[in-house]
Design a protein around this motif. Structure first.
Motif, PDB file in Angstrom:
ATOM      1  N   ILE A 228      36.681  41.559  35.527  1.00 25.60           N
ATOM      2  CA  ILE A 228      37.506  42.332  36.467  1.00 25.60           C
ATOM      3  C   ILE A 228      38.963  42.261  36.018  1.00 25.60           C
ATOM      4  O   ILE A 228      39.672  43.271  35.948  1.00 25.60           O
ATOM      5  N   ALA A 229      39.415  41.055  35.648  1.00 27.43           N
ATOM      6  CA  ALA A 229      40.803  40.867  35.211  1.00 27.43           C
ATOM      7  C   ALA A 229      41.086  41.655  33.939  1.00 27.43           C
ATOM      8  O   ALA A 229      42.102  42.347  33.826  1.00 27.43           O
ATOM      9  N   LEU A 230      40.162  41.572  32.995  1.00 25.00           N
ATOM     10  CA  LEU A 230      40.393  42.196  31.694  1.00 25.00           C
ATOM     11  C   LEU A 230      40.428  43.723  31.794  1.00 25.00           C
ATOM     12  O   LEU A 230      41.352  44.378  31.298  1.00 25.00           O
ATOM     13  N   TRP A 231      39.420  44.278  32.432  1.00 26.03           N
ATOM     14  CA  TRP A 231      39.341  45.748  32.519  1.00 26.03           C
ATOM     15  C   TRP A 231      40.473  46.315  33.373  1.00 26.03           C
ATOM     16  O   TRP A 231      41.089  47.320  33.012  1.00 26.03           O
ATOM     17  N   SER A 232      40.745  45.673  34.510  1.00 27.65           N
ATOM     18  CA  SER A 232      41.800  46.218  35.373  1.00 27.65           C
ATOM     19  C   SER A 232      43.161  45.973  34.742  1.00 27.65           C
ATOM     20  O   SER A 232      44.055  46.809  34.824  1.00 27.65           O
ATOM     21  N   GLY A 233      43.299  44.847  34.038  1.00 28.94           N
ATOM     22  CA  GLY A 233      44.564  44.548  33.371  1.00 28.94           C
ATOM     23  C   GLY A 233      44.862  45.552  32.275  1.00 28.94           C
ATOM     24  O   GLY A 233      45.990  46.033  32.133  1.00 28.94           O
ATOM     25  N   LEU A 234      43.828  45.906  31.518  1.00 30.09           N
ATOM     26  CA  LEU A 234      44.017  46.907  30.458  1.00 30.09           C
ATOM     27  C   LEU A 234      44.326  48.270  31.079  1.00 30.09           C
ATOM     28  O   LEU A 234      45.239  48.984  30.652  1.00 30.09           O
ATOM     29  N   ALA A 235      43.572  48.619  32.116  1.00 33.61           N
ATOM     30  CA  ALA A 235      43.742  49.944  32.744  1.00 33.61           C
ATOM     31  C   ALA A 235      45.079  50.087  33.466  1.00 33.61           C
ATOM     32  O   ALA A 235      45.598  51.195  33.592  1.00 33.61           O
ATOM     33  N   ALA A 236      45.625  48.971  33.943  1.00 32.65           N
ATOM     34  CA  ALA A 236      46.871  49.073  34.709  1.00 32.65           C
ATOM     35  C   ALA A 236      48.090  48.649  33.887  1.00 32.65           C
ATOM     36  O   ALA A 236      49.196  48.625  34.399  1.00 32.65           O
ATOM     37  N   GLY A 237      47.873  48.321  32.622  1.00 34.71           N
ATOM     38  CA  GLY A 237      48.998  47.989  31.747  1.00 34.71           C
ATOM     39  C   GLY A 237      49.658  46.661  32.074  1.00 34.71           C
ATOM     40  O   GLY A 237      50.883  46.537  32.000  1.00 34.71           O
ATOM     41  N   ALA A 238      48.855  45.660  32.404  1.00 37.12           N
ATOM     42  CA  ALA A 238      49.430  44.341  32.718  1.00 37.12           C
ATOM     43  C   ALA A 238      50.033  43.706  31.468  1.00 37.12           C
ATOM     44  O   ALA A 238      49.581  43.967  30.354  1.00 37.12           O
ATOM     45  N   GLU A 239      51.035  42.867  31.666  1.00 34.27           N
ATOM     46  CA  GLU A 239      51.703  42.211  30.538  1.00 34.27           C
ATOM     47  C   GLU A 239      50.840  41.052  30.003  1.00 34.27           C
ATOM     48  O   GLU A 239      50.817  40.802  28.817  1.00 34.27           O
ATOM     49  N   SER A 240      50.171  40.337  30.887  1.00 31.02           N
ATOM     50  CA  SER A 240      49.299  39.239  30.450  1.00 31.02           C
ATOM     51  C   SER A 240      48.037  39.215  31.299  1.00 31.02           C
ATOM     52  O   SER A 240      48.075  39.577  32.481  1.00 31.02           O
ATOM     53  N   ILE A 241      46.956  38.755  30.693  1.00 33.28           N
ATOM     54  CA  ILE A 241      45.675  38.653  31.400  1.00 33.28           C
ATOM     55  C   ILE A 241      45.128  37.248  31.163  1.00 33.28           C
ATOM     56  O   ILE A 241      44.950  36.842  30.004  1.00 33.28           O
ATOM     57  N   VAL A 242      44.894  36.525  32.235  1.00 35.13           N
ATOM     58  CA  VAL A 242      44.415  35.144  32.108  1.00 35.13           C
ATOM     59  C   VAL A 242      42.948  35.099  32.545  1.00 35.13           C
ATOM     60  O   VAL A 242      42.634  35.364  33.710  1.00 35.13           O
ATOM     61  N   ILE A 243      42.070  34.808  31.589  1.00 33.25           N
ATOM     62  CA  ILE A 243      40.628  34.809  31.886  1.00 33.25           C
ATOM     63  C   ILE A 243      40.000  33.514  31.382  1.00 33.25           C
ATOM     64  O   ILE A 243      40.519  32.898  30.445  1.00 33.25           O
ATOM     65  N   PRO A 244      38.855  33.117  31.971  1.00 30.83           N
ATOM     66  CA  PRO A 244      38.281  31.829  31.551  1.00 30.83           C
ATOM     67  C   PRO A 244      37.773  31.827  30.115  1.00 30.83           C
ATOM     68  O   PRO A 244      37.683  30.764  29.506  1.00 30.83           O
ATOM     69  N   GLU A 245      37.461  33.005  29.574  1.00 27.89           N
ATOM     70  CA  GLU A 245      36.854  33.035  28.233  1.00 27.89           C
ATOM     71  C   GLU A 245      37.848  32.826  27.103  1.00 27.89           C
ATOM     72  O   GLU A 245      37.447  32.564  25.966  1.00 27.89           O
ATOM     73  N   VAL A 246      39.141  33.011  27.390  1.00 29.55           N
ATOM     74  CA  VAL A 246      40.141  32.923  26.322  1.00 29.55           C
ATOM     75  C   VAL A 246      41.234  31.945  26.751  1.00 29.55           C
ATOM     76  O   VAL A 246      41.713  32.012  27.879  1.00 29.55           O
ATOM     77  N   THR A 247      41.591  31.048  25.848  1.00 27.41           N
ATOM     78  CA  THR A 247      42.672  30.110  26.189  1.00 27.41           C
ATOM     79  C   THR A 247      43.991  30.615  25.618  1.00 27.41           C
ATOM     80  O   THR A 247      44.101  30.858  24.419  1.00 27.41           O
ATOM     81  N   GLU A 248      44.949  30.776  26.497  1.00 25.41           N
ATOM     82  CA  GLU A 248      46.297  31.127  26.055  1.00 25.41           C
ATOM     83  C   GLU A 248      47.230  30.214  26.837  1.00 25.41           C
ATOM     84  O   GLU A 248      47.085  30.088  28.059  1.00 25.41           O
ATOM     85  N   SER A 249      48.184  29.595  26.151  1.00 27.47           N
ATOM     86  CA  SER A 249      49.017  28.621  26.859  1.00 27.47           C
ATOM     87  C   SER A 249      49.985  29.326  27.806  1.00 27.47           C
ATOM     88  O   SER A 249      50.385  30.478  27.570  1.00 27.47           O
ATOM     89  N   LEU A 250      50.364  28.615  28.862  1.00 26.46           N
ATOM     90  CA  LEU A 250      51.339  29.164  29.817  1.00 26.46           C
ATOM     91  C   LEU A 250      52.670  29.407  29.115  1.00 26.46           C
ATOM     92  O   LEU A 250      53.415  30.329  29.446  1.00 26.46           O
ATOM     93  N   GLU A 251      52.914  28.609  28.096  1.00 20.94           N
ATOM     94  CA  GLU A 251      54.145  28.746  27.333  1.00 20.94           C
ATOM     95  C   GLU A 251      54.186  30.120  26.636  1.00 20.94           C
ATOM     96  O   GLU A 251      55.197  30.817  26.671  1.00 20.94           O
ATOM     97  N   THR A 252      53.068  30.505  26.037  1.00 20.92           N
ATOM     98  CA  THR A 252      52.989  31.805  25.355  1.00 20.92           C
ATOM     99  C   THR A 252      53.184  32.935  26.358  1.00 20.92           C
ATOM    100  O   THR A 252      53.882  33.916  26.095  1.00 20.92           O
ATOM    101  N   ILE A 253      52.565  32.778  27.526  1.00 22.83           N
ATOM    102  CA  ILE A 253      52.683  33.825  28.551  1.00 22.83           C
ATOM    103  C   ILE A 253      54.141  33.929  29.004  1.00 22.83           C
ATOM    104  O   ILE A 253      54.700  35.035  29.108  1.00 22.83           O
ATOM    105  N   ALA A 254      54.772  32.777  29.206  1.00 18.18           N
ATOM    106  CA  ALA A 254      56.178  32.772  29.643  1.00 18.18           C
ATOM    107  C   ALA A 254      57.067  33.431  28.592  1.00 18.18           C
ATOM    108  O   ALA A 254      57.973  34.211  28.911  1.00 18.18           O
ATOM    109  N   ARG A 255      56.780  33.138  27.319  1.00 20.05           N
ATOM    110  CA  ARG A 255      57.584  33.726  26.233  1.00 20.05           C
ATOM    111  C   ARG A 255      57.462  35.252  26.249  1.00 20.05           C
ATOM    112  O   ARG A 255      58.430  35.982  26.056  1.00 20.05           O
ATOM    113  N   ARG A 256      56.208  35.738  26.507  1.00 19.00           N
ATOM    114  CA  ARG A 256      55.991  37.192  26.543  1.00 19.00           C
ATOM    115  C   ARG A 256      56.785  37.824  27.691  1.00 19.00           C
ATOM    116  O   ARG A 256      57.360  38.904  27.559  1.00 19.00           O
ATOM    117  N   VAL A 257      56.812  37.132  28.830  1.00 14.68           N
ATOM    118  CA  VAL A 257      57.561  37.636  29.994  1.00 14.68           C
ATOM    119  C   VAL A 257      59.046  37.767  29.637  1.00 14.68           C
ATOM    120  O   VAL A 257      59.665  38.805  29.832  1.00 14.68           O
TER     121      VAL A 257
END
Ligand code: F6P
Length: 319
Positions: A176-205
């Motif tokens: 739900i997060a991935l598909w809706s995030g892609l469709a709505a142009g979200a800047e970051s998508i946090v899902i259980p299947e992929v690990t991305e650090s909060l630091e990376t997300i903050a840097r993108r913001v």
């Protein structure tokens, strides 16, 4: 085979009614008696079973929820509850049960199948987390509800130049997060299947704000952890104002999309067709344009793989 019953089990999903309608009408078309089991397996144990006629399923194709109600029955998982369910099926003379629900519900269907009751599963859950089908009934409606909500939140996010953490459903997976995030142009998508650090997300913001973005949207799947933790980290690391919005059960309701109605109708007809061919112990899935069949025992205890390509597309478009 003369008597078919249908039940819905687990979390409701938009399109369940369209599937009930299809099972009922196809059964009647084939001169079979069809029964509705109300309140899932719990209703079966309690004998909450009534015949369904054509008119009973009129005017429901466009309605969310399930006219048969639903439950997550703990009693059915006990030996006593299960025996009671078998007795009820024998009392009503029911030879076959079509179970509309998720993989948990199919465990019950598999157990009935092993006791000689013919069973077929129709996958319906907004989570889209059933292995062996590209789509479950309800997922498409749910992501359309989510993107409508994100589009609205974005207006406020831009106006106030805020970062929004939007938590969406998905108990153990991130579709739900991935598909809706892609469709709505979200800047970051946090899902259980992929690990991305909060630091990376903050840097993108921060990068986004530096090159003139007025807001940032981060979608967090409920199964990926704590949206409060994400919000606190982003606020501290970036100094930007953040808000959390938990969309909750609005994602489960509402009128099903055309896709979900068509999928539910096709699967409902196919389920009765399979029973007529003597099949039992299978779930129906969809792969591309085709309906496919999988034995129940092949669809659980396996990791559900996120579409890597979809994740990468969302990531590359959110620069
Ligand atoms: O399985 C569908 C789902 O909506 C999940 O996304 C969520 O974790 C769960 O059901 C919530 O269930 P409930 O609030 O009905 O107990």
């Amino acid at each position: 085979m003369k008597k078919i019953a249908v039940l819905t089990s687990g979390g409701d999903a938009p399109g369940m009614n369209a599937a009930i309608r299809a099972v009922t009408r196809k059964s009647i078309y084939e001169h079979l008696d069809v029964y509705g089991i109300y309140r899932g397996y719990q209703g079966l144990i309690e004998g909450d079973v009534k015949p369904l006629q054509l008119g009973d399923v009129g005017g429901i194709i466009h309605r969310g929820g399930t006219m048969l109600y639903t439950a997550r029955s703990k009693e059915f998982m006990t030996e006593e509850g299960f025996q009671e369910a078998l007795e009820q099926l024998s009392f009503f003379g029911i030879d076959a049960v079509i179970v509309i629900g998720g993989d948990g519900s199919f465990k019950g269907a598999h157990a009935l199948h092993q006791q000689g009751i013919k069973t077929i599963g129709i996958p319906a859950t907004i989570d889209n987390d059933v292995l062996g089908t590209q789509f479950t009934i309800g997922f498409d409606t749910s992501i359309n509800t989510v993107i409508e909500a994100i589009d609205k939140i974005r207006d406020t996010a831009t106006s106030h130049e805020r970062t929004y953490i939007i938590e969406v459903m998905g108990r153990g997976n991130g579709d739900i997060a991935l598909w809706s995030g892609l469709a709505a142009g979200a800047e970051s998508i946090v899902i259980p299947e992929v690990t991305e650090s909060l630091e990376t997300i903050a840097r993108r913001v921060v990068r986004g704000y530096e090159r003139g973005k007025r807001h940032s949207i981060i979608i967090v799947a409920e199964g990926a952890g704590n949206s409060k933790e994400v919000a606190d980290y982003i606020e501290k690391a970036t100094g930007l104002e953040t808000r959390i919005s938990v969309l909750g059960h609005i994602q489960r309701g509402g009128s099903p999309t055309a896709f979900d109605r068509v999928l539910a109708s096709r699967m409902g007809v196919e389920a009765v067709e399979m029973l007529l061919q003597g099949k039992s112990g299978f779930m129906i899935g969809i792969q591309g344009p085709q309906l496919v069949h999988h034995p129940f025992k092949h669809i659980w205890n396996k990791k559900y793989d996120v579409l890597e390509q979809t994740y990468q597309a969302a990531k590359q478009l959110s620069i």
